[in-house]
Motif scaffolding. Sequence first.
Motif: not given
Length: 377
Positions: A20, A22, A195, A292
């Motif tokens: 991930a 963000p 996130t 996401s």
Amino acid sequence: MRSAATVKLPTLDPGALPVARPRLPRADDILPYLRRIDDARWYSNFGPLLTELELRLASRFTDGAVAATVVNATQALTLTLQAMDLPAGSLVATPSWTFVATAHAIAQAGLVPWFLDVDHASQMLHPAQVRDQLGRAPGQVSAVLPVAAHGAMPDIEAWLAFREETGLAVLLDAAAAFDAARDARLPTVVSLHATKVLGIGEGGFLVTDDAALAFRVRRMTTYGFNGTREAQIAGTNAKLSEYTAAVGLAALDQWPADRLRFFLAAQHTRIGLAMTPSVVPQLGWGSDWVTSVCVVRLPNGAAQAATETLMAHGVETRRWWGRGCHQDAAFARYPRTALPITERLAQSVIGLPFAIDLARDDVDRVVRALRATPGIA
């Protein structure tokens, strides 16, 4: 029972592809809102920016929606359960297949999580499953807390019918479903964590067409005050500041464009994964809704092997919901039904790298690593 901490994985090198990345609004995008704070000299306690943020959030939902912001979605769940005035110590039916925040919120509200299994296809709790188990509940059931799996929404009409039929309170944990959540007839909590697909750092909100419920939650976020310095009900300090609201307003300004970019990244990922038909994204992800994260289902039992192979190739993964809440020490004493589907999902579901700016080369890197995993083709 083997702890997840005993599983040894290869060390991820510094050049690895993170699971991930963000991205919040840039300082220049937030600055106009910060100047409004400077001019007003109103920094917290439900100032003009927070009021505007709540109105804009509510406007995304069905008519009559009211949004109440909270310092994070976990606290939003906890305070909403408390505001529902449920019998202390009663059971709240909820899936074990969820992030631990769901169960923590129930326990913190003075209630007892009762873990039920989920539907295999949707990875979500279904009203019919709850109906089937109510007669065998190990105590008084006062509410149900279904979860929108990784950003996909459950059948709202079915849950509304369940609530009408049983009289039980229903609160939806839609932490990751900012894009797909649009119906306020069922009280819904959405996360605005950094996130998430629309992040503000830390934050969350309850949205509901029950103005009285939203009002009770609002009072509970500010010591039980309501226009005076007298605490009228038990509460806490869980409100957002004007500075956090500034980030939220800048994020909402960018949301239409960001949503398209998330869709584009998801489409690139889906096209890449088409080369590996045994790796299946969630239904509707990247076509009907975005979130996401990229959560995929692998052949039964392949999650650990895929995780090890991907990490060996410098690709980070995440088992976002671990092995199910019932496997965590914090929740081991709580009641549960048999959970065969949850345990099966825990061995076949992983999160792949995903971000708003995920490059096609990165997608290719993920796919190559997946195809190197035994049993995946």
